[in-house]
Design a protein around this motif. Sequence first.
Motif, PDB file in Angstrom:
ATOM      1  N   UNK A  37       0.841  -1.366  -0.279  1.00 54.67           N
ATOM      2  CA  UNK A  37       0.021  -0.121  -0.263  1.00 54.67           C
ATOM      3  C   UNK A  37       0.773   1.060   0.004  1.00 54.67           C
ATOM      4  N   UNK A  38       0.138   1.538  -1.206  1.00 57.38           N
ATOM      5  CA  UNK A  38       1.301   3.514  -0.476  1.00 57.38           C
ATOM      6  C   UNK A  38       0.540   4.554   0.505  1.00 57.38           C
ATOM      7  N   UNK A  39       1.684   4.707   1.276  1.00 55.49           N
ATOM      8  CA  UNK A  39       1.277   5.696   2.912  1.00 55.49           C
ATOM      9  C   UNK A  39       0.513   7.089   1.650  1.00 55.49           C
ATOM     10  N   UNK A  40       0.105   7.821   2.281  1.00 58.95           N
ATOM     11  CA  UNK A  40      -0.198   9.049   2.206  1.00 58.95           C
ATOM     12  C   UNK A  40       0.777   9.758   2.637  1.00 58.95           C
ATOM     13  N   UNK A  41       1.477  11.289   2.343  1.00 55.34           N
ATOM     14  CA  UNK A  41       2.650  12.519   2.924  1.00 55.34           C
ATOM     15  C   UNK A  41       2.207  12.117   3.781  1.00 55.34           C
ATOM     16  N   UNK A  42       2.776  12.008   5.391  1.00 57.51           N
ATOM     17  CA  UNK A  42       1.691  12.801   6.399  1.00 57.51           C
ATOM     18  C   UNK A  42       2.442  12.500   7.418  1.00 57.51           C
ATOM     19  N   UNK A  43       2.163  12.573   8.500  1.00 55.42           N
ATOM     20  CA  UNK A  43       2.928  12.093   9.841  1.00 55.42           C
ATOM     21  C   UNK A  43       1.500  11.868  11.078  1.00 55.42           C
ATOM     22  N   UNK A  44       1.820  11.008  11.281  1.00 51.20           N
ATOM     23  CA  UNK A  44       0.656  10.126  12.555  1.00 51.20           C
ATOM     24  C   UNK A  44       1.353  10.306  14.053  1.00 51.20           C
ATOM     25  N   UNK A  45       0.389  11.212  14.440  1.00 51.45           N
ATOM     26  CA  UNK A  45       0.986  11.602  16.013  1.00 51.45           C
ATOM     27  C   UNK A  45      -0.130  12.233  16.827  1.00 51.45           C
ATOM     28  N   UNK A  46       0.420  12.281  17.960  1.00 55.99           N
ATOM     29  CA  UNK A  46      -1.139  13.002  18.765  1.00 55.99           C
ATOM     30  C   UNK A  46      -0.964  15.296  18.150  1.00 55.99           C
ATOM     31  N   UNK A  47      -1.931  15.246  18.248  1.00 56.56           N
ATOM     32  CA  UNK A  47      -2.203  16.126  18.366  1.00 56.56           C
ATOM     33  C   UNK A  47      -1.597  17.745  18.694  1.00 56.56           C
ATOM     34  N   UNK A  48      -1.624  17.395  20.172  1.00 58.38           N
ATOM     35  CA  UNK A  48       0.357  17.646  20.802  1.00 58.38           C
ATOM     36  C   UNK A  48       1.114  16.745  21.781  1.00 58.38           C
ATOM     37  N   UNK A  49       2.171  17.425  21.649  1.00 54.39           N
ATOM     38  CA  UNK A  49       3.238  15.949  21.790  1.00 54.39           C
ATOM     39  C   UNK A  49       3.838  17.081  22.975  1.00 54.39           C
ATOM     40  N   UNK A  50       4.129  15.592  23.787  1.00 49.71           N
ATOM     41  CA  UNK A  50       4.202  16.479  25.479  1.00 49.71           C
ATOM     42  C   UNK A  50       5.606  16.390  25.699  1.00 49.71           C
ATOM     43  N   UNK A  51       6.141  16.077  25.072  1.00 43.46           N
ATOM     44  CA  UNK A  51       7.545  15.682  24.946  1.00 43.46           C
ATOM     45  C   UNK A  51       8.300  16.562  24.062  1.00 43.46           C
ATOM     46  N   UNK A  63       9.738  19.231   7.813  1.00 43.09           N
ATOM     47  CA  UNK A  63       9.760  20.186   6.568  1.00 43.09           C
ATOM     48  C   UNK A  63      11.138  19.179   6.055  1.00 43.09           C
ATOM     49  N   UNK A  64      11.595  18.714   6.257  1.00 45.56           N
ATOM     50  CA  UNK A  64      12.514  17.625   5.633  1.00 45.56           C
ATOM     51  C   UNK A  64      11.406  15.771   5.089  1.00 45.56           C
ATOM     52  N   UNK A  65      11.175  15.448   3.672  1.00 49.59           N
ATOM     53  CA  UNK A  65      10.521  14.694   3.721  1.00 49.59           C
ATOM     54  C   UNK A  65      11.735  13.748   3.308  1.00 49.59           C
ATOM     55  N   UNK A  66      13.102  13.879   3.018  1.00 50.01           N
ATOM     56  CA  UNK A  66      13.679  12.908   2.846  1.00 50.01           C
ATOM     57  C   UNK A  66      14.913  12.211   4.162  1.00 50.01           C
ATOM     58  N   UNK A  67      14.940  13.326   4.885  1.00 52.48           N
ATOM     59  CA  UNK A  67      14.893  12.614   6.104  1.00 52.48           C
ATOM     60  C   UNK A  67      14.021  11.702   6.594  1.00 52.48           C
ATOM     61  N   UNK A  68      12.455  11.770   6.290  1.00 53.72           N
ATOM     62  CA  UNK A  68      11.764  10.729   6.367  1.00 53.72           C
ATOM     63  C   UNK A  68      12.471   9.262   6.274  1.00 53.72           C
ATOM     64  N   UNK A  69      12.630   9.715   4.898  1.00 55.33           N
ATOM     65  CA  UNK A  69      12.221   8.907   3.601  1.00 55.33           C
ATOM     66  C   UNK A  69      13.947   7.172   4.480  1.00 55.33           C
ATOM     67  N   UNK A  70      14.067   9.025   4.463  1.00 56.02           N
ATOM     68  CA  UNK A  70      15.437   7.695   5.049  1.00 56.02           C
ATOM     69  C   UNK A  70      15.436   6.960   6.625  1.00 56.02           C
ATOM     70  N   UNK A  71      15.365   7.721   7.251  1.00 59.64           N
ATOM     71  CA  UNK A  71      14.976   7.261   9.093  1.00 59.64           C
ATOM     72  C   UNK A  71      14.115   6.038   8.795  1.00 59.64           C
ATOM     73  N   UNK A  72      12.751   6.113   7.505  1.00 57.47           N
ATOM     74  CA  UNK A  72      12.371   4.519   7.593  1.00 57.47           C
ATOM     75  C   UNK A  72      13.028   3.245   7.329  1.00 57.47           C
TER      76      UNK A  72
END
Length: 103
Positions: A37-51, A63-72
Amino acid sequence: MRNGRSVPTYQTLLQFAEIFKLDKDYLLGELNQGDFPQAEPGFLAKKTLENPDLAIIYELLQKEPELKKALVELHLMAPKRRAFYADMIASLVRANKRHRDKI
């Protein structure tokens, strides 16, 4: 391996199902068909991050989608290889701190 891609382990598949809020049977079916399945761009996260560190990381990944790809890709590597590259990234960041005036 299919089409030059790594096939995730069952544990990784379960983690993906949890992260992306998908049924594991759906992912297994897609994996068995060879259609991923092709994931849509974006992130799954809480509305507010406590940390606050996670909020900074989240913003950086937006801001850096290439970094996201590299981390995956890094996440999907074998543990020893992943540790090697994680150490290399940390070393580059430390070198940048020491040599800010040269860059």
